[in-house]
Design an enzyme around this catalytic site. Structure first.
Site, mmCIF file in Angstrom:
data_model
loop_
_atom_site.group_PDB
_atom_site.id
_atom_site.type_symbol
_atom_site.label_atom_id
_atom_site.label_comp_id
_atom_site.label_asym_id
_atom_site.label_seq_id
_atom_site.Cartn_x
_atom_site.Cartn_y
_atom_site.Cartn_z
ATOM 1 N N HIS A 84 10.109 13.592 -51.388
ATOM 2 C CA HIS A 84 9.434 13.619 -49.963
ATOM 3 C C HIS A 84 8.245 14.815 -49.835
ATOM 4 O O HIS A 84 8.278 15.735 -50.728
ATOM 5 C CB HIS A 84 10.544 13.905 -48.847
ATOM 6 N N HIS B 250 6.723 22.298 -47.796
ATOM 7 C CA HIS B 250 7.081 21.917 -49.230
ATOM 8 C C HIS B 250 6.944 20.651 -49.684
ATOM 9 O O HIS B 250 6.872 19.535 -49.065
ATOM 10 C CB HIS B 250 8.459 22.556 -49.371
ATOM 11 N N GLU C 73 9.420 14.516 -44.076
ATOM 12 C CA GLU C 73 10.417 15.537 -43.344
ATOM 13 C C GLU C 73 9.539 16.181 -42.530
ATOM 14 O O GLU C 73 8.136 16.580 -42.788
ATOM 15 C CB GLU C 73 11.033 16.404 -44.532
HETATM 16 CO CO CO Z 1 12.707 19.128 -48.001
#
Ligand code: CO
Length: 141
Positions: free
Chosen positions: A81, A8, A132
């Protein structure tokens, strides 16, 4: 370690509901998750599910939220992110450290919004992008 799928893209926003509405009205997005509060991480999230990935809308939850400072700099919200899947989160963390990258916090993986362990790696190590890394979910959506 080897980088996996883009899971994502995280977008920090003042309101996940208002942001979800933008994706609904502007893009006709229909598959949008309900609000999920993650008090341990100081965030509230909603996911806009796309055919090949997701947009993670993130709103601060509480004054100590890590998103508060970001929104002070970007009051209307901003791209926060990107999240890549990895086979083994511990091996990925150790590899990041061996290669000289800075893993944020204690480096102990925490359970993220998808219910699997995640770590974050400092933007200075990735061309200014906060990264991440998440353990590969059992089932893809
Ligand atoms: Co995230």
């Amino acid at each position: 370690m080897k980088i996996g799928r883009l899971n994502h893209v995280g977008v920090a926003v003042p309101s996940v509901d208002e942001a979800a509405e933008v994706y609904r009205t502007m893009f006709g997005a229909t598959d949008i998750s309900e609000i999920k509060d993650l008090p341990e991480q100081g965030v509230r999230v909603r996911f806009v599910h796309l055919e090949n990935s997701e947009i993670e809308l993130i709103e601060p939850l509480g004054e100590a939220s890590p998103i508060v400072k970001f929104l002070e700099k970007h009051p209307k919200g901003g791209q926060h992110h990107v999240c890549f899947e990895v086979e083994d989160i511990i091996k990925a963390r150790d590899a990041m450290r061996e290669k000289g990258a800075t893993v944020l916090g204690t480096g102990e993986p925490r359970i993220g919004a998808h219910g699997v362990p995640v770590i974050f790696v400092h933007p200075k190590d990735f061309n200014g992008v906060l990264v991440e890394l998440m353990a590969k979910p059992e089932l893809s959506h």
